[in-house]
Design an enzyme around this catalytic site. Structure first.
Site, PDB file in Angstrom:
ATOM      1  N   LYS A 126     -14.395 -38.130 -23.632  1.00 31.87           N
ATOM      2  CA  LYS A 126     -13.854 -36.946 -22.953  1.00 31.87           C
ATOM      3  C   LYS A 126     -14.230 -35.674 -23.710  1.00 31.87           C
ATOM      4  CE  LYS A 126      -9.657 -35.432 -23.466  1.00 31.87           C
ATOM      5  NZ  LYS A 126      -8.190 -35.257 -23.462  1.00 31.87           N
ATOM      6  N   ASP A 145      -9.089 -35.961 -18.091  1.00 29.77           N
ATOM      7  CA  ASP A 145      -7.890 -35.669 -18.889  1.00 29.77           C
ATOM      8  C   ASP A 145      -6.665 -36.155 -18.130  1.00 29.77           C
ATOM      9  OD1 ASP A 145      -7.432 -33.780 -16.873  1.00 29.77           O
ATOM     10  OD2 ASP A 145      -6.690 -32.283 -18.302  1.00 29.77           O
TER      11      ASP A 145
END
Length: 227
Positions: A126, A145
């Site tokens: 991420k 997220d």
């Protein structure tokens, strides 16, 4: 049995169209002026609000300007400098270690590949995706997220729960040109309307196409069925 791919593809096109209209200029909310600052900010943002990160980095970036500054930092002092950030002690270690690696292996420059970034301490896929997208203009995937996880499932776009599996699932249905903006659109909507604890379905531009709408649930309950 999961929702058919074609149905999810149609759903995501409708979702994107409406969210682009609602949030015409979606963008990252972390504040930074170069790739190193971006990397540091994203590492600090794990399980911490962007607002709090921006407060801390305002002074941090004045003191630590290069990868060497982090590499040579006293870890306890660095932890004190980011006090108020979730897991500040651990993250101080990540930043020092990442600084060392950037100096020793990348000539002091933040690397521009997924593999090199994810080898740095505190950097998962991420974080690497964010740095690639906003620091190098390289889009290899979708940043997943907590907002993206929550809204993507609520909207019936995926049934996956693990971030990396969810990313792969979403990459199959979200048009590649929208991978970068998809994250920011869902973050904006997750903050403004579709919050974790109390989604405002009555004021949601996606309510009529959302399988998780609480308004639908009220009708279902009135009919005696479970939500």
């Amino acid at each position: 049995m999961g929702t058919p791919l074609e149905s999810r593809e149609r759903q995501v096109v409708e979702v994107l169209e409406r969210l682009y209209e609602e949030y015409p200029e979606p963008d990252i909310s972390l504040e930074f002026s170069n790739r190193l600052e971006l990397l540091v900010a994203v590492v600090l943002s794990a399980q911490c609000t962007d607002e709090r990160v921006n407060e801390v980095t305002e002074e941090l970036f004045e003191k630590y300007r290069t990868a060497a500054d982090y590499a040579e930092a006293d870890e306890e002092e660095l932890a004190e400098d980011i006090y108020g950030i979730t897991y500040h002690n651990s993250k101080a270690g990540y930043l020092k270690s990442a600084g060392e690696a950037i100096v020793e292996e990348h000539d002091g420059e933040v690397p521009d590949t997924m593999s090199a970034l994810t080898e740095l301490s505190g950097v998962g896929r991420k974080t690497a995706n964010v740095v690639l997208q906003h620091g190098h203009e390289v889009v290899e995937g979708i940043v997943v997220d907590t907002h993206v996880q929550r809204l993507s499932r609520r909207l019936g776009l995926t049934e996956e729960t693990a971030p990396e599996k969810m990313e792969r699932d979403l990459m199959e249905i979200v048009p590649e040109d929208d991978w970068k903006e998809y994250t920011h659109l869902l973050i904006s909507h997750g903050r403004e309307t579709c919050t974790a604890r109390n989604p405002d379905c009555e004021d949601c531009v996606l309510e009529d196409v959302c399988p998780s709408s609480r308004l639908d649930s009220e009708v279902d309950l009135a009919d005696g069925s479970e939500w």
